[in-house]
Design a protein around this motif. Structure first.
Motif, PDB file in Angstrom:
ATOM      1  N   MET A 176       0.725  -1.413   0.131  1.00  0.00           N
ATOM      2  CA  MET A 176      -0.108  -0.110   0.136  1.00  0.00           C
ATOM      3  C   MET A 176       0.898   1.590  -0.070  1.00  0.00           C
ATOM      4  O   MET A 176       1.977   0.973   0.378  1.00  0.00           O
ATOM      5  N   THR A 177       0.567   2.005  -0.844  1.00  0.00           N
ATOM      6  CA  THR A 177       1.572   3.536  -1.208  1.00  0.00           C
ATOM      7  C   THR A 177       0.920   4.066  -0.011  1.00  0.00           C
ATOM      8  O   THR A 177      -0.053   4.194   1.098  1.00  0.00           O
ATOM      9  N   ILE A 178       1.699   5.240   0.325  1.00  0.00           N
ATOM     10  CA  ILE A 178       1.343   6.432   1.532  1.00  0.00           C
ATOM     11  C   ILE A 178       0.467   7.574   1.317  1.00  0.00           C
ATOM     12  O   ILE A 178      -0.483   6.768   1.882  1.00  0.00           O
ATOM     13  N   SER A 179       0.126   8.135  -0.501  1.00  0.00           N
ATOM     14  CA  SER A 179      -0.897   8.089  -0.838  1.00  0.00           C
ATOM     15  C   SER A 179      -2.394   7.178  -0.328  1.00  0.00           C
ATOM     16  O   SER A 179      -3.277   8.191   0.237  1.00  0.00           O
ATOM     17  N   GLN A 180      -2.347   5.952  -0.372  1.00  0.00           N
ATOM     18  CA  GLN A 180      -3.439   4.943  -0.008  1.00  0.00           C
ATOM     19  C   GLN A 180      -3.380   5.695   1.363  1.00  0.00           C
ATOM     20  O   GLN A 180      -4.538   5.344   2.272  1.00  0.00           O
ATOM     21  N   ARG A 181      -2.036   4.868   2.301  1.00  0.00           N
ATOM     22  CA  ARG A 181      -3.010   4.558   3.383  1.00  0.00           C
ATOM     23  C   ARG A 181      -3.165   6.082   4.027  1.00  0.00           C
ATOM     24  O   ARG A 181      -3.971   5.982   5.289  1.00  0.00           O
ATOM     25  N   LEU A 182      -2.956   7.097   3.797  1.00  0.00           N
ATOM     26  CA  LEU A 182      -3.156   8.550   3.810  1.00  0.00           C
ATOM     27  C   LEU A 182      -4.665   8.679   3.487  1.00  0.00           C
ATOM     28  O   LEU A 182      -5.291   8.853   3.997  1.00  0.00           O
ATOM     29  N   ASP A 183      -5.325   8.346   2.812  1.00  0.00           N
ATOM     30  CA  ASP A 183      -6.631   8.295   1.757  1.00  0.00           C
ATOM     31  C   ASP A 183      -7.815   7.380   3.074  1.00  0.00           C
ATOM     32  O   ASP A 183      -8.554   7.741   3.438  1.00  0.00           O
ATOM     33  N   LYS A 184      -7.014   6.632   3.403  1.00  0.00           N
ATOM     34  CA  LYS A 184      -7.737   5.196   4.038  1.00  0.00           C
ATOM     35  C   LYS A 184      -7.825   6.225   5.673  1.00  0.00           C
ATOM     36  O   LYS A 184      -8.895   6.093   6.547  1.00  0.00           O
ATOM     37  N   ILE A 185      -6.427   6.592   5.747  1.00  0.00           N
ATOM     38  CA  ILE A 185      -5.974   7.381   7.469  1.00  0.00           C
ATOM     39  C   ILE A 185      -8.004   8.030   6.971  1.00  0.00           C
ATOM     40  O   ILE A 185      -8.414   8.471   9.058  1.00  0.00           O
ATOM     41  N   GLN A 186      -8.063   8.894   6.118  1.00  0.00           N
ATOM     42  CA  GLN A 186      -9.045   9.966   6.237  1.00  0.00           C
ATOM     43  C   GLN A 186     -10.428   9.555   6.867  1.00  0.00           C
ATOM     44  O   GLN A 186     -10.992  10.162   6.794  1.00  0.00           O
ATOM     45  N   MET A 187     -10.372   8.412   5.115  1.00  0.00           N
ATOM     46  CA  MET A 187     -12.065   8.146   5.163  1.00  0.00           C
ATOM     47  C   MET A 187     -12.028   7.040   6.731  1.00  0.00           C
ATOM     48  O   MET A 187     -12.833   7.800   7.418  1.00  0.00           O
ATOM     49  N   LEU A 188     -10.965   6.460   7.731  1.00  0.00           N
ATOM     50  CA  LEU A 188     -11.666   6.072   8.833  1.00  0.00           C
ATOM     51  C   LEU A 188     -11.934   7.243   9.727  1.00  0.00           C
ATOM     52  O   LEU A 188     -12.590   7.149  10.490  1.00  0.00           O
ATOM     53  N   LEU A 189     -11.227   8.826   9.884  1.00  0.00           N
ATOM     54  CA  LEU A 189     -11.475   9.516  10.790  1.00  0.00           C
ATOM     55  C   LEU A 189     -13.078  10.328  10.692  1.00  0.00           C
ATOM     56  O   LEU A 189     -13.292  10.596  11.601  1.00  0.00           O
ATOM     57  N   LYS A 190     -13.415   9.551   9.071  1.00  0.00           N
ATOM     58  CA  LYS A 190     -14.357  11.570   8.887  1.00  0.00           C
ATOM     59  C   LYS A 190     -15.219  10.001   9.312  1.00  0.00           C
ATOM     60  O   LYS A 190     -16.601  10.394   9.225  1.00  0.00           O
ATOM     61  N   THR A 191     -15.398   9.011   9.164  1.00  0.00           N
ATOM     62  CA  THR A 191     -16.532   7.645   9.810  1.00  0.00           C
ATOM     63  C   THR A 191     -16.513   6.860  11.047  1.00  0.00           C
ATOM     64  O   THR A 191     -16.779   6.297  11.420  1.00  0.00           O
TER      65      THR A 191
END
Length: 70
Positions: A1-16
């Motif tokens: 998983m790339t850093i960008s993908q990880r950041l996207d996943k973190i942002q999604m988790l934080l929003k939900t």
């Protein structure tokens, strides 16, 4: 998983995330922060390294040039 993908996943988790999820993330970050001092050695290993370093600095342990090691 790339850093960008990880950041996207973190942002999604934080929003939900609900409060319990945010607390879990906080605890993970705290553990990560306390482990990020660069130290992955046990206290016994640190003690042994300190002892060996002290012996080396006192000249009580043999040392070799790089050519001798090769």
């Amino acid at each position: 998983m790339t850093i960008s993908q990880r950041l996207d996943k973190i942002q999604m988790l934080l929003k939900t995330a609900d409060a319990s999820m945010l607390e879990k993330i906080e605890r993970m970050l705290e553990r990560s922060k306390s482990a990020s001092d660069g130290s992955v050695l046990t206290k016994a290993q640190k003690k042994e390294l300190d002892s060996r370093r002290e012996k080396h600095l006192k000249g009580d342990s043999p040392s070799f040039t790089w050519n001798e090691v090769k």
